[in-house]
Design a protein around this motif. Structure first.
Motif, PDB file in Angstrom:
ATOM      1  N   GLN A  81       0.830  -1.230  -0.232  1.00  0.00           N
ATOM      2  CA  GLN A  81       0.008   0.000   0.043  1.00  0.00           C
ATOM      3  C   GLN A  81       0.973   1.131   0.037  1.00  0.00           C
ATOM      4  O   GLN A  81       0.469   2.368  -0.505  1.00  0.00           O
ATOM      5  CB  GLN A  81      -0.807   0.049   1.157  1.00  0.00           C
ATOM      6  CG  GLN A  81      -0.191   0.451   2.565  1.00  0.00           C
ATOM      7  CD  GLN A  81      -1.292   0.317   3.580  1.00  0.00           C
ATOM      8  OE1 GLN A  81      -1.975  -0.727   3.906  1.00  0.00           O
ATOM      9  NE2 GLN A  81      -1.604   1.439   4.285  1.00  0.00           N
ATOM     10  N   ASN A  84       3.635   3.634  -5.227  1.00  0.00           N
ATOM     11  CA  ASN A  84       2.932   4.121  -5.958  1.00  0.00           C
ATOM     12  C   ASN A  84       2.157   3.269  -7.058  1.00  0.00           C
ATOM     13  O   ASN A  84       2.332   2.102  -7.188  1.00  0.00           O
ATOM     14  CB  ASN A  84       3.573   5.170  -6.736  1.00  0.00           C
ATOM     15  CG  ASN A  84       4.712   4.496  -7.810  1.00  0.00           C
ATOM     16  OD1 ASN A  84       4.499   3.490  -8.397  1.00  0.00           O
ATOM     17  ND2 ASN A  84       5.652   5.126  -8.035  1.00  0.00           N
ATOM     18  N   ARG A  85       1.144   3.918  -7.523  1.00  0.00           N
ATOM     19  CA  ARG A  85       0.052   3.135  -8.035  1.00  0.00           C
ATOM     20  C   ARG A  85       0.750   2.363  -9.450  1.00  0.00           C
ATOM     21  O   ARG A  85       0.392   1.180  -9.521  1.00  0.00           O
ATOM     22  CB  ARG A  85      -1.275   4.184  -8.796  1.00  0.00           C
ATOM     23  CG  ARG A  85      -2.231   3.375  -9.718  1.00  0.00           C
ATOM     24  CD  ARG A  85      -3.254   4.201  -9.728  1.00  0.00           C
ATOM     25  NE  ARG A  85      -2.828   5.336 -10.707  1.00  0.00           N
ATOM     26  CZ  ARG A  85      -3.588   6.073 -11.137  1.00  0.00           C
ATOM     27  NH1 ARG A  85      -5.197   6.333 -10.831  1.00  0.00           N
ATOM     28  NH2 ARG A  85      -3.176   7.066 -12.129  1.00  0.00           N
ATOM     29  N   ARG A  88       2.367  -0.722  -7.639  1.00  0.00           N
ATOM     30  CA  ARG A  88       1.459  -1.518  -6.946  1.00  0.00           C
ATOM     31  C   ARG A  88       0.793  -2.344  -8.046  1.00  0.00           C
ATOM     32  O   ARG A  88       0.637  -3.766  -7.505  1.00  0.00           O
ATOM     33  CB  ARG A  88       0.812  -0.648  -6.183  1.00  0.00           C
ATOM     34  CG  ARG A  88      -0.308  -1.478  -5.128  1.00  0.00           C
ATOM     35  CD  ARG A  88      -1.378  -0.614  -4.488  1.00  0.00           C
ATOM     36  NE  ARG A  88      -0.669   0.950  -4.198  1.00  0.00           N
ATOM     37  CZ  ARG A  88      -1.171   1.929  -4.246  1.00  0.00           C
ATOM     38  NH1 ARG A  88      -2.795   1.982  -4.706  1.00  0.00           N
ATOM     39  NH2 ARG A  88      -0.819   3.064  -3.701  1.00  0.00           N
ATOM     40  N   GLY A  89       0.485  -2.113  -9.276  1.00  0.00           N
ATOM     41  CA  GLY A  89       0.058  -2.892 -10.101  1.00  0.00           C
ATOM     42  C   GLY A  89       0.409  -4.247 -10.473  1.00  0.00           C
ATOM     43  O   GLY A  89      -0.358  -5.369 -10.309  1.00  0.00           O
ATOM     44  N   GLN A  92       2.130  -6.654  -6.828  1.00  0.00           N
ATOM     45  CA  GLN A  92       1.262  -7.361  -6.021  1.00  0.00           C
ATOM     46  C   GLN A  92       1.557  -8.977  -6.226  1.00  0.00           C
ATOM     47  O   GLN A  92       1.015  -9.820  -5.429  1.00  0.00           O
ATOM     48  CB  GLN A  92      -0.454  -7.168  -6.493  1.00  0.00           C
ATOM     49  CG  GLN A  92      -0.667  -7.279  -7.535  1.00  0.00           C
ATOM     50  CD  GLN A  92      -2.044  -6.699  -7.671  1.00  0.00           C
ATOM     51  OE1 GLN A  92      -2.833  -6.587  -7.034  1.00  0.00           O
ATOM     52  NE2 GLN A  92      -2.390  -6.289  -8.896  1.00  0.00           N
TER      53      GLN A  92
END
Length: 210
Positions: A81, A84-85, A88-89, A92
């Motif tokens: 979390q 950054n976006r 994160r994609g 994971q």
């Protein structure tokens, strides 16, 4: 040119070098296409941190510290979390997420010399050991270090500097097409003539090196 090993269709080619280098170095790369079903064994994880432990450091101060999250546990989710976006994609799917933390103050509260350099040396050991274990490791600066400090109660004498995604390469043709395309781009480095000098800064030690 020396190509240490045959190219992998999932990557832009192994390192092409002007002199032979060890396969662990030539084979190290930073893919984002990771297998979301594969796990990293406890034996392999321990070997990564043992390799980091034996890195050189200024005065043997050993400033490197690590937070380890295994996919599926709370530590992993909290590290995830803070990314950054964009990171994160794909991150994971890693088998483990590791935060590299530098000890920046000594026991008396004074700045610890070369702390980040020491963390870098230890982390490079960790990453090369990952290659030796048949894993891949991708280092990231795209994370919120303040959030890491808050989530994990990191003392002020320590600072999070890098997150490393460790895992297994995804099977060919699987995963996000955009990520696969990004991984397949050719690996490029500056020529040695731009990096190493002799006599003075105007004279490359290896002029015209490939």
């Amino acid at each position: 040119m020396t190509e240490t090993e045959a190219p992998d269709e999932r990557r832009g080619g192994w390192a092409e070098t002007s002199a032979p280098v060890h396969p662990l170095i030539a084979g190290r790369w930073s893919p984002r296409s990771l297998d979301p079903t594969a796990t990293v064994s406890e034996e392999a994880l321990r070997a990564l941190f043992e390799a980091a432990r034996w890195a050189p450091s200024w005065g043997n101060t050993q400033p490197a510290r690590y937070l380890l999250g295994r996919r599926g546990d709370d530590t992993f989710d909290r590290i995830l979390q803070t990314l950054n976006r964009g990171n994160r994609g794909w991150a994971q799917s890693a088998g483990a997420l590791v935060v590299g933390v530098a000890t920046v103050l000594d026991g008396t509260g004074q700045p610890l010399p070369y702390a980040e350099y020491g963390l870098g040396l230890a982390t490079q050991n960790l990453v090369l050991q990952a290659v030796a274990e048949g894993l891949v490791a991708h280092q990231m600066a795209g994370f919120d270090s303040d959030a890491v400090a808050e989530l994990f109660d990191i003392p002020d004498s320590h600072e999070a500097r890098v997150v490393i995604a460790v895992g297994h390469l995804a099977a060919p043709g699987t995963g996000d097409p955009v990520t696969r395309e990004r991984d397949a781009r050719p690996r490029v480095r500056r020529d040695l003539s731009e990096l190493v000098f002799h006599g003075d800064w105007a004279h490359p030690a290896y002029p015209g090196a490939d």
